[in-house]
Scaffold this motif. Sequence first.
Motif, PDB file in Angstrom:
ATOM      1  N   PRO A  24     -63.767  45.730 -41.687  1.00 61.15           N
ATOM      2  CA  PRO A  24     -63.583  44.902 -40.489  1.00 61.15           C
ATOM      3  C   PRO A  24     -64.289  45.541 -39.304  1.00 61.15           C
ATOM      4  O   PRO A  24     -64.264  46.762 -39.145  1.00 61.15           O
ATOM      5  CB  PRO A  24     -62.059  44.876 -40.307  1.00 61.15           C
ATOM      6  CG  PRO A  24     -61.510  45.173 -41.659  1.00 61.15           C
ATOM      7  CD  PRO A  24     -62.493  46.094 -42.301  1.00 61.15           C
ATOM      8  N   PRO A  25     -64.927  44.758 -38.469  1.00 65.30           N
ATOM      9  CA  PRO A  25     -65.654  45.317 -37.323  1.00 65.30           C
ATOM     10  C   PRO A  25     -64.793  46.213 -36.447  1.00 65.30           C
ATOM     11  O   PRO A  25     -65.259  47.237 -35.956  1.00 65.30           O
ATOM     12  CB  PRO A  25     -66.130  44.062 -36.571  1.00 65.30           C
ATOM     13  CG  PRO A  25     -66.192  43.001 -37.614  1.00 65.30           C
ATOM     14  CD  PRO A  25     -65.077  43.293 -38.561  1.00 65.30           C
ATOM     15  N   ARG A  26     -63.532  45.823 -36.264  1.00 65.90           N
ATOM     16  CA  ARG A  26     -62.672  46.647 -35.410  1.00 65.90           C
ATOM     17  C   ARG A  26     -62.462  48.016 -36.019  1.00 65.90           C
ATOM     18  O   ARG A  26     -62.525  49.034 -35.328  1.00 65.90           O
ATOM     19  CB  ARG A  26     -61.333  45.946 -35.196  1.00 65.90           C
ATOM     20  CG  ARG A  26     -60.367  46.749 -34.317  1.00 65.90           C
ATOM     21  CD  ARG A  26     -59.072  46.007 -34.080  1.00 65.90           C
ATOM     22  NE  ARG A  26     -59.314  44.757 -33.359  1.00 65.90           N
ATOM     23  CZ  ARG A  26     -58.338  43.892 -33.037  1.00 65.90           C
ATOM     24  NH1 ARG A  26     -57.076  44.157 -33.394  1.00 65.90           N
ATOM     25  NH2 ARG A  26     -58.623  42.789 -32.376  1.00 65.90           N
ATOM     26  N   PRO A 132     -67.758  52.937 -43.689  1.00 67.15           N
ATOM     27  CA  PRO A 132     -66.849  53.180 -42.560  1.00 67.15           C
ATOM     28  C   PRO A 132     -65.391  53.179 -42.996  1.00 67.15           C
ATOM     29  O   PRO A 132     -64.704  52.157 -42.942  1.00 67.15           O
ATOM     30  CB  PRO A 132     -67.159  52.016 -41.618  1.00 67.15           C
ATOM     31  CG  PRO A 132     -67.622  50.918 -42.517  1.00 67.15           C
ATOM     32  CD  PRO A 132     -68.340  51.585 -43.654  1.00 67.15           C
ATOM     33  N   ARG A 133     -64.943  54.312 -43.434  1.00 67.27           N
ATOM     34  CA  ARG A 133     -63.552  54.466 -43.860  1.00 67.27           C
ATOM     35  C   ARG A 133     -62.982  55.702 -43.195  1.00 67.27           C
ATOM     36  O   ARG A 133     -63.700  56.673 -42.922  1.00 67.27           O
ATOM     37  CB  ARG A 133     -63.479  54.571 -45.380  1.00 67.27           C
ATOM     38  CG  ARG A 133     -64.435  55.584 -45.950  1.00 67.27           C
ATOM     39  CD  ARG A 133     -64.618  55.456 -47.449  1.00 67.27           C
ATOM     40  NE  ARG A 133     -63.417  55.770 -48.189  1.00 67.27           N
ATOM     41  CZ  ARG A 133     -63.387  56.087 -49.481  1.00 67.27           C
ATOM     42  NH1 ARG A 133     -64.524  56.107 -50.163  1.00 67.27           N
ATOM     43  NH2 ARG A 133     -62.256  56.360 -50.079  1.00 67.27           N
ATOM     44  N   PRO A 134     -61.695  55.708 -42.900  1.00 65.23           N
ATOM     45  CA  PRO A 134     -61.111  56.846 -42.168  1.00 65.23           C
ATOM     46  C   PRO A 134     -61.345  58.189 -42.833  1.00 65.23           C
ATOM     47  O   PRO A 134     -61.482  59.212 -42.150  1.00 65.23           O
ATOM     48  CB  PRO A 134     -59.622  56.483 -42.127  1.00 65.23           C
ATOM     49  CG  PRO A 134     -59.591  54.989 -42.209  1.00 65.23           C
ATOM     50  CD  PRO A 134     -60.724  54.618 -43.110  1.00 65.23           C
ATOM     51  N   LEU A 135     -61.425  58.212 -44.166  1.00 63.97           N
ATOM     52  CA  LEU A 135     -61.620  59.479 -44.872  1.00 63.97           C
ATOM     53  C   LEU A 135     -62.933  60.144 -44.494  1.00 63.97           C
ATOM     54  O   LEU A 135     -63.099  61.350 -44.668  1.00 63.97           O
ATOM     55  CB  LEU A 135     -61.555  59.233 -46.378  1.00 63.97           C
ATOM     56  CG  LEU A 135     -61.547  60.468 -47.287  1.00 63.97           C
ATOM     57  CD1 LEU A 135     -60.355  61.362 -46.966  1.00 63.97           C
ATOM     58  CD2 LEU A 135     -61.528  60.055 -48.748  1.00 63.97           C
ATOM     59  N   LEU A 136     -63.877  59.367 -43.965  1.00 64.82           N
ATOM     60  CA  LEU A 136     -65.155  59.916 -43.513  1.00 64.82           C
ATOM     61  C   LEU A 136     -64.966  61.040 -42.499  1.00 64.82           C
ATOM     62  O   LEU A 136     -65.778  61.970 -42.418  1.00 64.82           O
ATOM     63  CB  LEU A 136     -65.986  58.777 -42.918  1.00 64.82           C
ATOM     64  CG  LEU A 136     -67.285  59.062 -42.181  1.00 64.82           C
ATOM     65  CD1 LEU A 136     -68.218  57.859 -42.300  1.00 64.82           C
ATOM     66  CD2 LEU A 136     -67.064  59.354 -40.694  1.00 64.82           C
ATOM     67  N   LEU A 137     -63.888  60.973 -41.736  1.00 63.47           N
ATOM     68  CA  LEU A 137     -63.692  61.945 -40.658  1.00 63.47           C
ATOM     69  C   LEU A 137     -63.376  63.342 -41.182  1.00 63.47           C
ATOM     70  O   LEU A 137     -63.639  64.331 -40.498  1.00 63.47           O
ATOM     71  CB  LEU A 137     -62.569  61.469 -39.729  1.00 63.47           C
ATOM     72  CG  LEU A 137     -62.792  60.095 -39.088  1.00 63.47           C
ATOM     73  CD1 LEU A 137     -61.579  59.691 -38.268  1.00 63.47           C
ATOM     74  CD2 LEU A 137     -64.045  60.098 -38.232  1.00 63.47           C
TER      75      LEU A 137
END
Length: 622
Positions: A24-26, A132-137
Amino acid sequence: MAQRTTGGAHPDAAPAARTPDDAPPRLARRIALAAAAIVLAATALRVWVAAAGGFYWDDLILTGRSATVPTFSADFLLYDHDGHFMPAAFLLADLATTLAPLQWWLPAVMLVVGQLAASAAVVRLLWVVMGPRPLLLAPLVFYVLCPITLPSFAWWANALNSLPLQFALAWVAADAMKLARTGDRRYAISDVVVTIVALAFFEKSVLVPFVAFATVALAYHVDGVARAFRTALRRCAALWIPTAVVLAVWALVYLTVTDSRVESDHLGNAPGFVHHATSLGLVPTFLGGPWLWDRWPPSPPWATPPTALVIGGWVVLAAAVIGSIVHKRRVAPVWIAAAAYVAASELAMVLTRGSDLAAYELAQTLRYLADSAVVLVVLAALIARAPRRSERPREPRSGGLVALTTVAVVAFAVSSVLSTITFVGRWENNPTNPYLANARVSLAEHRDVPLLDHPVSLWVLVPVATPYNSASHVFGPLPDRPEFADSTPQLRQLDDDGMLVEAVVSDTRTIPQGPVPECGFRVERTPDGVAGDTTIPLDGPLLDWEWTAQLNYFASTAGDVDVRLDTGDTVTVPVEAGLNQVFVRLIGGGDALHVEPTTPGLALCVGSGPVGTVAPTTERVR
């Protein structure tokens, strides 16, 4: 975009890299903002590291050569710097020296900009491989804070090699993934250009295309694409073919202009170096270590992790390997590839730096493994990309897993910041900084008298750096200083604090009192030539070396005389009328001094005086 398969996919299927459209873009915006915040926060920490640093060792060799060798000459750009081929790094050093000679602020800016660029390239790589997934961080935090890149960042000369390599590893791998997915040749062009630039900074950049290929091929493999390696070759042929040409041309130039530093006769030292590089260097950084550093100035700091941290690092590594292989499909080759890169880096270190005279602590400086941080990021991204072995549907959000991951990332960040703080405590204890600051002021205040060239403090550069440890080389870039000459009427020298002090000549040998009463040795330039005692015997022989002769003389008029030893070059020395003294720097040896006036009508009486080495006193020049 090709869909991910579990096996038997078309051989030309592209890696199913997630794109921003997959989320999702957000969510994508939030992840982008979080990644930007992490990079900026880590960069702020590195700004502090850079501000606490200063010039060190090779930095002064680069700045000195920039001031003494023509910039666009083969001698400058193709110089073999201890086995390194780095013309682009020389150009950046020359730029900094020209704009701000021996001022640290500009190299510090270069460090920060280089680190910011490398961090941005890593974000881009993670976005391409993982989506773009949170785990990327999590792997992003590892890269931007992991202390494994810290020593190579803080040392400017090393950063000029390491940061472009880190940027290139991330950028080229990401572009190769995009090329494989889209077939757009602009990514091939971008990769070739970046590879060429990286090769101009550091010869280790030859590994960049191989890492890019491994990234694409392993992405195919974990996606379950059949014949993954062959498919990677075919899909990115527009990149591999021109890159192979670039590497061939570069190798020809490299082998032509550099002497090999590879030595295999000390491979018996390899286990010790590998242990220190891996167990005491790399592994503790998995937990944000090493926490502690040691240093013997003028050497750089090296990691000294507690034993518990070393054991903990190995436990975490073993758990990560076993856990990922148990829960993820087809990830074993990913681990093998990452281990191969680390092993290749350590082998290169052993072959080029692991002589019998090198201490094992050299491997604990971490700078030989700094670029491995990018490879470890690729490792994490590919493992995250790999499908799970379990066929059970997974909850979209597992509160316990998210909390555990968050705690682990925060703990790693805190541990890494601690290691950064302790590193800075060691790194800023650099005797070069006060030495250069004092010398800059002292030289500017006493420009009236030429200086004989002499080595700088042993705490700044040791004799192994000859001839680049000379004061004329180190301070050559400064515009506001006395001239360095082969003779001077007042003997002065920089002491270990960088202050200009009076100096004396040791009496290794002595010019005896000459045969002419109230004159000593008399020599003059007559219309018929030179008359008198042009050869002045010493009271013993001198080996071929660098010597300083103190000539106590009386001159009938101002003029010039030529002075030399039995061997070595002749030095033209200006003399003043009347009773004076002059100190002459001579390279050579023998048992006599030769003095010949070159000015017509000049008559000279030379009295007794010492010939030896120069020693500073404690009396500072007023």
